[in-house]
Scaffold this motif. Structure first.
Motif, PDB file in Angstrom:
ATOM      1  N   LEU A   1       0.874  -1.161   0.000  1.00 28.38           N
ATOM      2  CA  LEU A   1       0.000   0.000   0.000  1.00 28.38           C
ATOM      3  C   LEU A   1       0.917   1.217   0.000  1.00 28.38           C
ATOM      4  CD1 LEU A   1      -2.854   1.141   0.054  1.00 28.38           C
ATOM      5  CD2 LEU A   1      -2.752   1.090   2.550  1.00 28.38           C
ATOM      6  N   LEU A   2       0.921   1.922  -1.112  1.00 26.24           N
ATOM      7  CA  LEU A   2       1.752   3.113  -1.260  1.00 26.24           C
ATOM      8  C   LEU A   2       0.957   4.329  -0.793  1.00 26.24           C
ATOM      9  CD1 LEU A   2       4.322   4.514  -2.404  1.00 26.24           C
ATOM     10  CD2 LEU A   2       3.094   4.672  -4.582  1.00 26.24           C
ATOM     11  N   VAL A   3       1.561   5.103   0.075  1.00 28.56           N
ATOM     12  CA  VAL A   3       0.961   6.348   0.571  1.00 28.56           C
ATOM     13  C   VAL A   3       1.701   7.486  -0.113  1.00 28.56           C
ATOM     14  CG1 VAL A   3       0.398   7.736   2.593  1.00 28.56           C
ATOM     15  CG2 VAL A   3       0.515   5.242   2.790  1.00 28.56           C
ATOM     16  N   GLU A   4       0.971   8.323  -0.803  1.00 27.15           N
ATOM     17  CA  GLU A   4       1.552   9.439  -1.547  1.00 27.15           C
ATOM     18  C   GLU A   4       0.804  10.717  -1.217  1.00 27.15           C
ATOM     19  OE1 GLU A   4       3.892  10.226  -4.182  1.00 27.15           O
ATOM     20  OE2 GLU A   4       4.812   8.431  -3.366  1.00 27.15           O
ATOM     21  N   ALA A   5       1.427  11.820  -1.537  1.00 30.65           N
ATOM     22  CA  ALA A   5       0.766  13.122  -1.504  1.00 30.65           C
ATOM     23  C   ALA A   5       0.067  13.391  -0.174  1.00 30.65           C
ATOM     24  CB  ALA A   5      -0.211  13.236  -2.678  1.00 30.65           C
ATOM     25  N   VAL A   6       0.807  13.242   0.911  1.00 31.51           N
ATOM     26  CA  VAL A   6       0.276  13.520   2.250  1.00 31.51           C
ATOM     27  C   VAL A   6       0.452  15.010   2.519  1.00 31.51           C
ATOM     28  CG1 VAL A   6       0.459  13.018   4.715  1.00 31.51           C
ATOM     29  CG2 VAL A   6       0.914  11.203   3.030  1.00 31.51           C
ATOM     30  N   TRP A   7      -0.659  15.705   2.703  1.00 32.79           N
ATOM     31  CA  TRP A   7      -0.592  17.132   3.021  1.00 32.79           C
ATOM     32  C   TRP A   7      -1.582  17.469   4.110  1.00 32.79           C
ATOM     33  CZ3 TRP A   7      -0.675  16.358  -2.516  1.00 32.79           C
ATOM     34  CH2 TRP A   7       0.574  16.556  -3.092  1.00 32.79           C
ATOM     35  N   VAL A   8      -1.137  18.296   5.022  1.00 29.27           N
ATOM     36  CA  VAL A   8      -1.998  18.848   6.070  1.00 29.27           C
ATOM     37  C   VAL A   8      -1.925  20.363   5.930  1.00 29.27           C
ATOM     38  CG1 VAL A   8      -2.378  19.042   8.567  1.00 29.27           C
ATOM     39  CG2 VAL A   8      -1.564  16.871   7.586  1.00 29.27           C
TER      40      VAL A   8
ATOM     41  N   VAL B   1       3.198  -1.238   4.111  1.00 30.28           N
ATOM     42  CA  VAL B   1       2.857   0.155   3.819  1.00 30.28           C
ATOM     43  C   VAL B   1       4.155   0.874   3.512  1.00 30.28           C
ATOM     44  CG1 VAL B   1       1.879   2.310   4.704  1.00 30.28           C
ATOM     45  CG2 VAL B   1       0.825   0.119   5.321  1.00 30.28           C
ATOM     46  N   GLN B   2       4.207   1.556   2.384  1.00 33.86           N
ATOM     47  CA  GLN B   2       5.422   2.271   2.009  1.00 33.86           C
ATOM     48  C   GLN B   2       5.066   3.674   1.544  1.00 33.86           C
ATOM     49  OE1 GLN B   2       6.955  -0.404  -1.022  1.00 33.86           O
ATOM     50  NE2 GLN B   2       6.216   0.930  -2.659  1.00 33.86           N
ATOM     51  N   LEU B   3       6.064   4.550   1.591  1.00 31.63           N
ATOM     52  CA  LEU B   3       5.880   5.920   1.154  1.00 31.63           C
ATOM     53  C   LEU B   3       7.212   6.501   0.750  1.00 31.63           C
ATOM     54  CD1 LEU B   3       6.925   7.970   3.664  1.00 31.63           C
ATOM     55  CD2 LEU B   3       4.881   7.009   4.685  1.00 31.63           C
ATOM     56  N   THR B   4       7.149   7.589   0.008  1.00 32.59           N
ATOM     57  CA  THR B   4       8.352   8.358  -0.283  1.00 32.59           C
ATOM     58  C   THR B   4       8.135   9.762   0.263  1.00 32.59           C
ATOM     59  OG1 THR B   4       7.558   9.089  -2.455  1.00 32.59           O
ATOM     60  CG2 THR B   4       8.880   7.069  -2.389  1.00 32.59           C
ATOM     61  N   SER B   5       9.220  10.437   0.514  1.00 39.01           N
ATOM     62  CA  SER B   5       9.156  11.804   1.009  1.00 39.01           C
ATOM     63  C   SER B   5      10.310  12.577   0.395  1.00 39.01           C
ATOM     64  CB  SER B   5       9.257  11.806   2.540  1.00 39.01           C
ATOM     65  OG  SER B   5       9.201  13.107   3.047  1.00 39.01           O
ATOM     66  N   ASP B   6      10.033  13.773  -0.053  1.00 42.15           N
ATOM     67  CA  ASP B   6      11.062  14.601  -0.666  1.00 42.15           C
ATOM     68  C   ASP B   6      12.257  14.721   0.278  1.00 42.15           C
ATOM     69  OD1 ASP B   6      12.427  17.306  -1.289  1.00 42.15           O
ATOM     70  OD2 ASP B   6      11.120  16.985  -3.021  1.00 42.15           O
ATOM     71  N   ALA B   7      13.455  14.632  -0.282  1.00 44.12           N
ATOM     72  CA  ALA B   7      14.681  14.699   0.526  1.00 44.12           C
ATOM     73  C   ALA B   7      14.767  15.987   1.339  1.00 44.12           C
ATOM     74  CB  ALA B   7      15.902  14.552  -0.372  1.00 44.12           C
ATOM     75  N   ALA B   8      14.125  17.052   0.887  1.00 44.84           N
ATOM     76  CA  ALA B   8      14.186  18.337   1.589  1.00 44.84           C
ATOM     77  C   ALA B   8      13.258  18.398   2.802  1.00 44.84           C
ATOM     78  CB  ALA B   8      13.822  19.467   0.619  1.00 44.84           C
TER      79      ALA B   8
END
Length: 171
Positions: free
Chosen positions: A100-107, A137-144
């Motif tokens: 399950l890929l989690v993307e585009a997490v914004w609050v 469950v996996q996700l990516t996050s911008d290095a910054a």
């Protein structure tokens, strides 16, 4: 994918209650505002400009229409305050594990550090992933995004891989 999830789902993010539900086309303007509210996204061209709404409307429709994807929104006091995208990926590695890929997490900026993001991610891990038959469950996050990395690590995620991206021109 939403049919496997029990939505709407109420989260408790102290001191408020937040409802999770699937995004709809009526949520478009609020979602674009969330994108544009983020400095990294804004630097990549995401702006809350009505002239770009058709592009975003097309993207939202494609996500909603794709049975392997869902866009989830968090609503607090009739306002969308957060979102995330879920993508179910069948695979061969790990003995045929489903990810399950989690993307585009914004609050929303004014609701960060209110517990909403943590509650959403706990829902993903504890409720959505098992309901969808995900093994990982996996996700990516911008290095910054150092703050985001600490946030995910506090939730138990481990930085095991290095991600690569290459922009291409659509054919």
């Amino acid at each position: 994918m939403l049919e496997e999830l029990t939505l709407p789902f109420e989260l408790i993010a102290h001191p408020s209650r937040v409802e999770l539900r699937g995004a709809s086309s009526e949520d478009l303007a609020a979602l674009v505002r969330l994108l544009a509210d983020d400095p990294i996204n804004a630097s990549r061209g995401d702006v809350a400009d009505d002239s770009d709404l058709p592009v975003y409307a097309n993207a939202l429709a494609r996500i909603i229409d794709d049975s392997a994807n869902d866009l989830i929104v968090a609503v607090e006091d009739d306002r969308i305050v957060a979102t995330l995208q879920l993508t179910l990926i069948p695979g061969m590695p790990r003995r045929g594990a489903t990810r399950l890929l989690v993307e585009a997490v914004w609050v929303a900026a004014d609701r960060r550090s209110a517990g909403i993001g943590g509650a959403m991610m706990r829902w993903v891990v504890d409720t959505a992933a098992p309901a969808l038959g995900a093994d990982l469950v996996q996700l990516t996050s911008d290095a910054a995004r150092a703050d985001a990395h600490r946030f995910y690590e506090r939730l138990g995620f481990v930085g095991t891989h290095i991600g690569f991206k290459l922009e291409v021109q659509p054919g």
